[in-house]
Design a protein around this motif. Structure first.
Motif, PDB file in Angstrom:
ATOM      1  N   ARG A   1     -44.422 -23.042-112.967  1.00  0.00           N
ATOM      2  CA  ARG A   1     -45.271 -23.596-111.905  1.00  0.00           C
ATOM      3  C   ARG A   1     -44.923 -23.001-110.551  1.00  0.00           C
ATOM      4  NH1 ARG A   1     -44.687 -29.360-112.349  1.00  0.00           N
ATOM      5  NH2 ARG A   1     -42.731 -29.152-111.189  1.00  0.00           N
ATOM      6  N   GLU A   2     -43.643 -22.916-110.263  1.00  0.00           N
ATOM      7  CA  GLU A   2     -43.209 -22.473-108.937  1.00  0.00           C
ATOM      8  C   GLU A   2     -43.463 -20.997-108.708  1.00  0.00           C
ATOM      9  OE1 GLU A   2     -39.198 -23.631-109.267  1.00  0.00           O
ATOM     10  OE2 GLU A   2     -39.598 -25.788-109.063  1.00  0.00           O
ATOM     11  N   ARG A   3     -43.320 -20.180-109.739  1.00  0.00           N
ATOM     12  CA  ARG A   3     -43.433 -18.735-109.573  1.00  0.00           C
ATOM     13  C   ARG A   3     -44.831 -18.199-109.861  1.00  0.00           C
ATOM     14  NH1 ARG A   3     -38.524 -16.162-109.512  1.00  0.00           N
ATOM     15  NH2 ARG A   3     -39.823 -14.405-108.859  1.00  0.00           N
ATOM     16  N   PHE A   4     -45.586 -18.897-110.713  1.00  0.00           N
ATOM     17  CA  PHE A   4     -46.897 -18.389-111.107  1.00  0.00           C
ATOM     18  C   PHE A   4     -48.042 -19.342-110.806  1.00  0.00           C
ATOM     19  CE2 PHE A   4     -43.890 -16.065-113.762  1.00  0.00           C
ATOM     20  CZ  PHE A   4     -44.352 -14.771-113.627  1.00  0.00           C
ATOM     21  N   GLY A   5     -47.745 -20.554-110.348  1.00  0.00           N
ATOM     22  CA  GLY A   5     -48.791 -21.509-110.025  1.00  0.00           C
ATOM     23  C   GLY A   5     -49.470 -22.129-111.232  1.00  0.00           C
ATOM     24  N   TYR A   6     -48.847 -22.067-112.407  1.00  0.00           N
ATOM     25  CA  TYR A   6     -49.442 -22.638-113.607  1.00  0.00           C
ATOM     26  C   TYR A   6     -49.405 -24.171-113.561  1.00  0.00           C
ATOM     27  CZ  TYR A   6     -48.846 -17.968-115.744  1.00  0.00           C
ATOM     28  OH  TYR A   6     -48.893 -16.637-116.026  1.00  0.00           O
TER      29      TYR A   6
ATOM     30  N   MET B   1     -55.079  -2.990-125.413  1.00  0.00           N
ATOM     31  CA  MET B   1     -53.821  -3.234-124.717  1.00  0.00           C
ATOM     32  C   MET B   1     -53.750  -4.674-124.244  1.00  0.00           C
ATOM     33  SD  MET B   1     -52.983   0.204-122.486  1.00  0.00           S
ATOM     34  CE  MET B   1     -51.223  -0.158-122.467  1.00  0.00           C
ATOM     35  N   LEU B   2     -52.540  -5.250-124.324  1.00  0.00           N
ATOM     36  CA  LEU B   2     -52.247  -6.549-123.747  1.00  0.00           C
ATOM     37  C   LEU B   2     -51.673  -6.299-122.358  1.00  0.00           C
ATOM     38  CD1 LEU B   2     -51.906  -6.665-126.955  1.00  0.00           C
ATOM     39  CD2 LEU B   2     -50.575  -8.738-126.544  1.00  0.00           C
ATOM     40  N   ALA B   3     -52.119  -7.052-121.368  1.00  0.00           N
ATOM     41  CA  ALA B   3     -51.718  -6.785-119.983  1.00  0.00           C
ATOM     42  C   ALA B   3     -51.382  -8.089-119.272  1.00  0.00           C
ATOM     43  CB  ALA B   3     -52.840  -6.064-119.241  1.00  0.00           C
ATOM     44  N   SER B   4     -50.261  -8.089-118.550  1.00  0.00           N
ATOM     45  CA  SER B   4     -49.823  -9.242-117.771  1.00  0.00           C
ATOM     46  C   SER B   4     -49.500  -8.787-116.358  1.00  0.00           C
ATOM     47  CB  SER B   4     -48.573  -9.876-118.396  1.00  0.00           C
ATOM     48  OG  SER B   4     -48.846 -10.377-119.687  1.00  0.00           O
ATOM     49  N   VAL B   5     -50.060  -9.475-115.374  1.00  0.00           N
ATOM     50  CA  VAL B   5     -49.803  -9.165-113.973  1.00  0.00           C
ATOM     51  C   VAL B   5     -48.561  -9.939-113.548  1.00  0.00           C
ATOM     52  CG1 VAL B   5     -50.749  -9.089-111.644  1.00  0.00           C
ATOM     53  CG2 VAL B   5     -52.300  -8.955-113.614  1.00  0.00           C
ATOM     54  N   ILE B   6     -47.476  -9.231-113.234  1.00  0.00           N
ATOM     55  CA  ILE B   6     -46.225  -9.900-112.896  1.00  0.00           C
ATOM     56  C   ILE B   6     -45.976  -9.942-111.390  1.00  0.00           C
ATOM     57  CG2 ILE B   6     -45.193  -9.406-115.143  1.00  0.00           C
ATOM     58  CD1 ILE B   6     -43.565  -7.170-113.775  1.00  0.00           C
ATOM     59  N   ALA B   7     -46.779  -9.226-110.620  1.00  0.00           N
ATOM     60  CA  ALA B   7     -46.649  -9.268-109.158  1.00  0.00           C
ATOM     61  C   ALA B   7     -47.932  -8.732-108.539  1.00  0.00           C
ATOM     62  CB  ALA B   7     -45.452  -8.437-108.685  1.00  0.00           C
TER      63      ALA B   7
ATOM     64  N   PHE C   1     -63.550  -7.128-111.404  1.00  0.00           N
ATOM     65  CA  PHE C   1     -62.839  -8.329-111.835  1.00  0.00           C
ATOM     66  C   PHE C   1     -61.579  -8.513-110.990  1.00  0.00           C
ATOM     67  CE2 PHE C   1     -65.201  -6.545-115.321  1.00  0.00           C
ATOM     68  CZ  PHE C   1     -65.865  -7.644-115.866  1.00  0.00           C
ATOM     69  N   PRO C   2     -61.547  -9.539-110.141  1.00  0.00           N
ATOM     70  CA  PRO C   2     -60.335  -9.794-109.366  1.00  0.00           C
ATOM     71  C   PRO C   2     -59.224 -10.305-110.267  1.00  0.00           C
ATOM     72  CG  PRO C   2     -61.926 -11.553-109.010  1.00  0.00           C
ATOM     73  CD  PRO C   2     -62.616 -10.514-109.836  1.00  0.00           C
ATOM     74  N   PHE C   3     -57.987  -9.998-109.906  1.00  0.00           N
ATOM     75  CA  PHE C   3     -56.836 -10.480-110.657  1.00  0.00           C
ATOM     76  C   PHE C   3     -55.726 -10.837-109.693  1.00  0.00           C
ATOM     77  CE2 PHE C   3     -56.204  -5.877-110.296  1.00  0.00           C
ATOM     78  CZ  PHE C   3     -54.904  -5.817-109.804  1.00  0.00           C
ATOM     79  N   ARG C   4     -54.779 -11.629-110.184  1.00  0.00           N
ATOM     80  CA  ARG C   4     -53.614 -12.000-109.377  1.00  0.00           C
ATOM     81  C   ARG C   4     -52.405 -12.183-110.279  1.00  0.00           C
ATOM     82  NH1 ARG C   4     -52.370 -17.356-109.822  1.00  0.00           N
ATOM     83  NH2 ARG C   4     -53.937 -18.758-110.723  1.00  0.00           N
ATOM     84  N   LYS C   5     -51.258 -12.307-109.643  1.00  0.00           N
ATOM     85  CA  LYS C   5     -50.021 -12.560-110.367  1.00  0.00           C
ATOM     86  C   LYS C   5     -50.192 -13.761-111.291  1.00  0.00           C
ATOM     87  CE  LYS C   5     -45.225 -13.994-109.486  1.00  0.00           C
ATOM     88  NZ  LYS C   5     -44.229 -14.302-108.427  1.00  0.00           N
ATOM     89  N   GLY C   6     -49.763 -13.590-112.544  1.00  0.00           N
ATOM     90  CA  GLY C   6     -49.871 -14.661-113.520  1.00  0.00           C
ATOM     91  C   GLY C   6     -51.080 -14.563-114.415  1.00  0.00           C
ATOM     92  N   ASP C   7     -51.980 -13.611-114.150  1.00  0.00           N
ATOM     93  CA  ASP C   7     -53.120 -13.396-115.046  1.00  0.00           C
ATOM     94  C   ASP C   7     -52.671 -12.604-116.272  1.00  0.00           C
ATOM     95  OD1 ASP C   7     -55.092 -14.742-113.661  1.00  0.00           O
ATOM     96  OD2 ASP C   7     -55.823 -12.987-112.593  1.00  0.00           O
ATOM     97  N   HIS C   8     -53.321 -12.919-117.390  1.00  0.00           N
ATOM     98  CA  HIS C   8     -53.061 -12.218-118.645  1.00  0.00           C
ATOM     99  C   HIS C   8     -54.398 -11.856-119.266  1.00  0.00           C
ATOM    100  CE1 HIS C   8     -48.865 -13.578-118.413  1.00  0.00           C
ATOM    101  NE2 HIS C   8     -49.378 -14.725-118.010  1.00  0.00           N
TER     102      HIS C   8
ATOM    103  N   SER D   1     -49.865  -4.024-107.133  1.00  0.00           N
ATOM    104  CA  SER D   1     -49.565  -4.925-108.245  1.00  0.00           C
ATOM    105  C   SER D   1     -48.577  -4.291-109.209  1.00  0.00           C
ATOM    106  CB  SER D   1     -50.855  -5.296-108.994  1.00  0.00           C
ATOM    107  OG  SER D   1     -51.519  -4.124-109.464  1.00  0.00           O
ATOM    108  N   GLU D   2     -47.953  -5.143-110.003  1.00  0.00           N
ATOM    109  CA  GLU D   2     -47.075  -4.705-111.078  1.00  0.00           C
ATOM    110  C   GLU D   2     -47.518  -5.371-112.373  1.00  0.00           C
ATOM    111  OE1 GLU D   2     -43.006  -5.461-110.096  1.00  0.00           O
ATOM    112  OE2 GLU D   2     -42.973  -3.996-108.468  1.00  0.00           O
ATOM    113  N   TRP D   3     -47.468  -4.603-113.448  1.00  0.00           N
ATOM    114  CA  TRP D   3     -47.963  -5.058-114.737  1.00  0.00           C
ATOM    115  C   TRP D   3     -46.948  -4.750-115.829  1.00  0.00           C
ATOM    116  CZ3 TRP D   3     -53.578  -6.040-115.478  1.00  0.00           C
ATOM    117  CH2 TRP D   3     -54.324  -5.880-114.299  1.00  0.00           C
ATOM    118  N   ILE D   4     -46.916  -5.596-116.861  1.00  0.00           N
ATOM    119  CA  ILE D   4     -46.277  -5.263-118.133  1.00  0.00           C
ATOM    120  C   ILE D   4     -47.382  -5.221-119.178  1.00  0.00           C
ATOM    121  CG2 ILE D   4     -44.656  -5.953-119.930  1.00  0.00           C
ATOM    122  CD1 ILE D   4     -43.253  -5.066-117.414  1.00  0.00           C
ATOM    123  N   LEU D   5     -47.438  -4.120-119.913  1.00  0.00           N
ATOM    124  CA  LEU D   5     -48.496  -3.914-120.900  1.00  0.00           C
ATOM    125  C   LEU D   5     -47.893  -3.556-122.249  1.00  0.00           C
ATOM    126  CD1 LEU D   5     -49.314  -2.143-118.054  1.00  0.00           C
ATOM    127  CD2 LEU D   5     -51.537  -2.663-119.068  1.00  0.00           C
ATOM    128  N   SER D   6     -48.638  -3.848-123.296  1.00  0.00           N
ATOM    129  CA  SER D   6     -48.184  -3.484-124.635  1.00  0.00           C
ATOM    130  C   SER D   6     -49.379  -3.131-125.500  1.00  0.00           C
ATOM    131  CB  SER D   6     -47.395  -4.627-125.274  1.00  0.00           C
ATOM    132  OG  SER D   6     -48.184  -5.797-125.380  1.00  0.00           O
TER     133      SER D   6
END
Length: 340
Positions: A22-27, A267-273, A285-292, A308-313
């Motif tokens: 919640r604190e870092r990603f707003g979930y 590809m699987l993609a996660s926005v980490i920053a 398509f807008p995106f922000r930290k915490g989107d997958h 932005s920074e992403w981790i992808l697989s």
């Protein structure tokens, strides 16, 4: 052409969880003991739901079964990978995962579990458990049964940005104060070896799976040093973190505008920053930290604007024969599934 598939995560409460999601990603997490965000998941124990677009409301598992063209007709009965974010507010249990062959035979056809961790954040001086010091299986069993954990378990210091490849058979545990993004085979099978004699909310000790763990632990421990390849362009820095039999994992650091070819097979993609905008033939398509999200095979080439920074697989293909090939285990098979 198809748009990117933005997904709604599933959250799991854990005895060791906290509030960092919640604190870092707003979930919107269910409690102050939320340990896991199943960010991209087709596993029946927690399926992601498509958030918007033509497939809105559809689960990833259903999408896999009905629209395999989105995934380049990648083979397999179920979605192969699972992306998580883990908030280890307290120490996780010391555990190990089986490989495909053992899980297939002992866990009702479940996949094995090879995984990897990207350390998003951690407290100063943080560490994790990664491997053990036993040189023989006899020594391993003796130390486990005597509870000689301090001389058995291998602890490794960590810092943000570190990456660990954790193949099946590796003893491991995240320790308190660690936030990680995990890429893994789509499996929910874990064998607990040691849980610090903790008790759950009802005063009960959590189940251990000593016999199953001893079946699958790798002896002696091998640290898998993965060669990382970096590509630096004017607006994007790409690091290929690992290529394994099950997945490849990448980190993208984008400054400004970067163009990418059509993903294959997907590809699987996660926005980490950061935040920004993804542009492709089907729209902006807008995106922000915490989107997958998933870049489907039919998305075509695309651009990413912003910082932005992403981790992808992406999955690597194994044949069914390779997945269930017989293996040698030093102990007799143990009946009954064990998951955590």
């Amino acid at each position: 052409m198809q748009p990117p598939l933005f997904l709604q995560p599933v959250f799991k409460e854990r005895i060791w969880g906290g509030t960092a999601l919640r604190e870092r990603f707003g979930y919107d997490i269910p409690s102050d003991h939320t340990g896991e965000c199943w960010a991209i998941s087709g596993h029946p124990n927690g399926e992601s739901i498509v958030r918007e677009g033509p497939y809105q409301g559809m689960s990833l598992g259903t999408l896999w079964n009905r629209h395999r063209e989105l995934f380049g007709h990648f083979p397999g009965e179920s979605f192969p990978l699972l992306t998580k974010i883990l908030d280890a507010s307290e120490d996780l249990s010391v555990q190990v995962h089986p490989d495909d062959a053992y899980a297939h035979d002992h866990e009702n056809g479940e996949r094995g579990k090879t995984e990897c961790w990207y350390i998003l954040d951690c407290q100063p001086g943080a560490e994790l458990i990664f491997g053990h010091y036993a040189q023989t299986r006899e020594e391993l069993e003796q130390k486990i049964h005597r509870g000689e954990w301090s001389s058995l378990l291998r602890k490794v210091p960590i810092r943000p940005g570190d990456f660990f490849y954790v193949p099946s058979g590796t003893i491991h545990a995240l320790c308190a104060g660690t936030l990680v993004l995990e890429t893994q085979q789509s499996s929910d099978t874990t064998y607990r070896l040691y849980d610090y004699d903790r008790r759950d909310g009802k005063g009960n000790r959590r189940e251990l799976h000593i016999n199953q763990a001893l079946d699958v632990i790798q002896v002696p421990h091998h640290s898998h040093q993965m060669e990382q390849k970096a590509t630096r362009l004017p607006s994007v820095h790409i690091v290929h973190l690992v290529k394994s039999p099950y997945f490849s994992v990448f980190k993208w650091s984008i400054q400004g505008e970067a163009a990418f070819p059509s993903p294959h097979p997907f590809m699987l993609a996660s926005v980490i920053a950061g935040n920004g905008e993804l542009l492709c033939e089907t729209g902006s398509f807008p995106f922000r930290k915490g989107d997958h999200l998933i870049f489907p095979a039919k998305m075509g080439s695309f651009q990413i604007h912003g910082q932005s920074e992403w981790i992808l697989s992406c999955p690597e293909q194994k044949t069914t024969a390779e997945m269930v090939a017989p293996q040698s285990y030093s102990r007799s098979p143990v009946d009954g599934p064990a998951t955590s």
